[in-house]
Motif scaffolding. Structure first.
Motif, short mmCIF file in Angstrom:
data_model
loop_
_atom_site.label_atom_id
_atom_site.label_comp_id
_atom_site.label_asym_id
_atom_site.label_seq_id
_atom_site.Cartn_x
_atom_site.Cartn_y
_atom_site.Cartn_z
N ARG A 131 42.17 52.32 -15.76
CA ARG A 131 41.51 53.29 -16.61
C ARG A 131 41.50 52.82 -18.07
O ARG A 131 40.51 52.98 -18.77
CB ARG A 131 42.20 54.64 -16.54
CG ARG A 131 41.93 55.39 -15.26
CD ARG A 131 42.61 56.72 -15.30
NE ARG A 131 42.54 57.37 -14.00
CZ ARG A 131 43.24 58.43 -13.67
NH1 ARG A 131 44.07 58.97 -14.54
NH2 ARG A 131 43.12 58.96 -12.49
N LEU A 132 42.61 52.27 -18.51
CA LEU A 132 42.70 51.80 -19.89
C LEU A 132 41.81 50.58 -20.11
O LEU A 132 41.23 50.42 -21.19
CB LEU A 132 44.14 51.50 -20.28
CG LEU A 132 45.08 52.71 -20.37
CD1 LEU A 132 46.49 52.25 -20.64
CD2 LEU A 132 44.61 53.65 -21.46
N ASP A 133 41.72 49.71 -19.11
CA ASP A 133 40.86 48.53 -19.24
C ASP A 133 39.39 48.91 -19.22
O ASP A 133 38.55 48.24 -19.83
CB ASP A 133 41.14 47.54 -18.10
CG ASP A 133 42.47 46.83 -18.28
OD1 ASP A 133 43.00 46.84 -19.42
OD2 ASP A 133 43.00 46.32 -17.27
N ALA A 134 39.05 50.01 -18.53
CA ALA A 134 37.65 50.44 -18.46
C ALA A 134 37.19 51.01 -19.78
O ALA A 134 36.00 51.01 -20.07
CB ALA A 134 37.50 51.49 -17.35
#
Length: 186
Positions: free
Chosen positions: A182-185
């Protein structure tokens, strides 16, 4: 995997309720708390099953089930563990119980020789020999019942904790991976 195998072959609550010997008290066995796999009920079931397996040679399944009621132990685990003593392994356990009984009693051969010489020449010598062997074996079975139930309780508690810790760690890793995705997205 092991829990699935146990669940596959253990009797269901309904099957035990239909048992003609358990029918008068089946309503007590149908309590859901006696069939749940919890960290307290499973080790209790293991301990009671091992105790019942070694304390009496016949009817140990029923004894384990009856002892599981007041102890609030897992009934299927208690009844399943009793099969550690079965017709195929009873000779082994008889030998072990006899050796344990002999070890605990430690009858001095020199001191016992005087008494046994007087008894051996009597009419009841065979009966007395049988009672000596049986008494030693019964004592060994009692010791095995107590020791194996205590060890079984401790080992099953430790295994339960290890399994729960692994399951929790795996769940935490999955949650971390989802959070990282989620953080990478973003």
């Amino acid at each position: 995997m092991g829990a699935d195998l146990i669940r596959k072959y253990m009797p269901t609550r309904e099957a035990m309720a239909r048992n003609k010997y358990l029918e008068p008290i089946a309503h007590r066995f149908l309590t859901p708390e006696l069939w749940r796999f919890t960290r307290r009920s499973v080790p209790r079931g293991v301990a009671l099953g091992l105790f019942s397996a070694f304390i009496i040679p016949l009817g140990q399944v029923f004894l384990a089930a009856f002892l599981a009621l007041p102890a609030r132990a897992n009934v299927p685990v208690a009844t399943l563990v009793t099969f550690v003593t079965n017709p195929f392994t009873i000779a082994f356990w008889l030998l072990i119980a006899n050796r344990v009984g002999q070890f605990i009693l430690r009858i001095d051969a020199a001191a016992a020789r005087v008494a046994t010489e007087q008894i051996e020449h009597g009419l009841w010598s065979g009966v007395i020999d049988a009672f000596e062997v049986a008494g030693v074996t019964v004592l060994g079975f009692f010791v095995l019942a107590v020791l194996t139930s205590a060890i079984g309780y401790l080992v099953s508690s430790a295994i339960w904790r290890i399994l729960v810790a692994r399951k929790r760690a795996k769940r935490l890793r999955r949650m971390e991976a989802r959070l990282d995705r989620r953080l990478d997205a973003k």
